[in-house]
Design an enzyme around this catalytic site. Structure first.
Site, PDB file in Angstrom:
ATOM      1  CB  SER A  34      -0.958  -0.038   1.199  1.00 44.66           C
ATOM      2  OG  SER A  34      -1.971   0.924   1.077  1.00 44.66           O
ATOM      3  CG  ASP A  52      -4.159  -5.101  -2.673  1.00 42.27           C
ATOM      4  OD1 ASP A  52      -4.465  -5.520  -3.804  1.00 42.27           O
ATOM      5  OD2 ASP A  52      -5.004  -4.805  -1.818  1.00 42.27           O
ATOM      6  CG  HIS A  56      -5.460  -3.243   1.519  1.00 50.74           C
ATOM      7  ND1 HIS A  56      -4.941  -3.039   0.253  1.00 50.74           N
ATOM      8  CD2 HIS A  56      -4.897  -2.288   2.318  1.00 50.74           C
ATOM      9  CE1 HIS A  56      -4.112  -2.005   0.269  1.00 50.74           C
ATOM     10  NE2 HIS A  56      -4.063  -1.546   1.507  1.00 50.74           N
TER      11      HIS A  56
END
Length: 409
Positions: A151, A177, A368
């Site tokens: 992220s 991700d 996530h």
């Protein structure tokens, strides 16, 4: 003959499964009650080091040093709100498979890191922090590096791979991700998401339970290690991980016990309630799906709060992700993109993937926090990536694990 069959024929035994997978197996008939008891980082990392830079003191978690100085160092960078301990299970798995050392950094404003200006969360500052930490750790003897970021950390890793001081040493880049297009679209709803989170927790154990039940992390084993590093004691201001050594669990907080109404989690922007409303109420005869009923806790139950106020960093969000896809495609090192869903790919990366500019892997059954939900799968893909580009060699244990890249997209 498939690669798996060849491996069986070669060793006469089936490939060994990852260590964490073995730990999940329980004898037949045992209770499947989840254990939310926090766990120390010491099982997963060999030591910690507090690195002094001009920006502050940065906490770094390190696994054991490799047997040769030219073995790669996997530098892991966590996402916003997480910490270096979110890589704990991944570190255990990947060092079991290939020869390497994992270096996990608490980014500015997170974990045990104490920055001189913690509110400066701009992309340029975060990249400079990583550069200075690595220079302090290794000086002029910089080893080969594999940058792995999740992220926000993925955006930092991509930018760090372009630094003149690190470019020659970065031999692999792994982004987990995060894609520019979908990230920029999601920013509009980020504040609403943050307002839906609890503001306080009664105990570390309850914070871990919320983390799992809310889906922030789907792997209980990982949440037990990482969640304490994301909250601080309201009274002392110290990170919850510091309390684990002397922690004891009451009989009233036996493993698997659900959150009681009085142990509830406060939501942001809730209207104040009268004292009578804060008292425990009788439980209903049956709660749908066995989910706990949350009500606003009294002040004495607000013992822990979040380490970082993510909503206060909003002015930096766009800067983290703007231009990320182009930078990723132009990075000089071999590139790997791990996604939780194929739908997350934007147009620029779709074209780049069709042109074979990077390797991509989609891992299912995870949210996530891919590296926390399925650490053994992420470790296997990263290990295969490193072996494919001849950045390291497999360990004795990893040689029997069929470390080949899964079918890509």
């Amino acid at each position: 003959m498939s690669a798996l069959q060849k491996s069986i024929m070669k060793s006469k035994l089936p490939p060994r499964c990852p260590r964490s997978f073995k730990q999940k197996l329980a004898p037949f008939g045992m209770s499947r009650c989840k254990n939310y008891q926090p766990e120390s980082w010491k099982r997963f990392f060999h030591r910690t080091e507090d690195v002094e830079t001009e920006g502050g003191t940065f906490r770094v978690y390190l696994t054991s040093e490799p047997d040769h100085p030219l073995r790669p160092r996997i530098v892991t960078l966590h996402g916003g709100g997480y910490s270096g301990l979110s890589w704990a299970l991944f570190a255990e798995e990947v060092t079991y498979m290939v020869h390497c050392q994992v270096i996990s950094i608490d980014i500015r404003g997170h974990g045990e890191t104490q920055a001189k200006d913690p509110d400066d969360m701009s992309a340029e500052t975060l990249v400079k922090d990583v550069e200075q930490v690595l220079q302090k750790l290794f000086g002029d003897e910089m080893p080969p590096l594999i940058l792995v970021g999740h992220s926000m950390g993925g955006a930092i890793a991509v930018r760090a791979a372009h630094l003149p001081s690190l470019q020659h040493y970065v031999q692999g880049l792994v982004v987990i991700d995060v894609v520019e297009g979908t990230a920029m679209e999601a920013l509009a709803s980020m504040q609403s998401f943050l307002r839906g989170r609890p503001t306080h927790f009664k105990s570390i154990r309850h914070a871990i339970e919320w983390c799992v039940r809310s889906g922030q992390v789907r792997n209980v084993s990982s949440a037990r290690v990482s969640m304490p590093s994301q909250i601080v004691n309201v009274e002392t201001g110290l990170l919850a991980t510091r309390e684990l050594e002397d922690m004891s669990v009451d009989d009233s907080e036996a493993d698997g016990a659900p959150l009681a109404r009085a142990d509830s989690i406060a939501e942001e922007d809730e209207p104040p309630e009268s004292p009578d409303d804060l008292e425990p109420q009788p439980e209903p005869a049956r709660v749908k799906h066995d989910e706990p009923v949350f009500v606003k806790p009294s002040e004495d139950l607000k013992r822990y709060k979040w380490r970082i106020d993510l909503s206060g960093t909003e002015r930096h969000w766009a800067g983290w992700f703007r231009g990320l896809s182009a930078l990723f495609l132009s990075a000089p090192a071999p590139r790997l993109l791990l996604l939780a869903s194929i739908d997350g790919l934007d147009r620029e990366l779709t074209v780049g993937q069709m042109q074979g500019k990077f390797q991509m892997q989609v891992l299912t059954r995870c949210g996530h926090a891919v590296h926390e939900d399925t650490p053994e799968e992420v470790a296997r893909v990263v290990a295969a990536f490193a072996l494919r580009h001849r950045l390291t060699s497999a360990t004795e244990s990893g040689e029997n694990m069929n470390l080949v890249a899964a079918p890509g997209c």
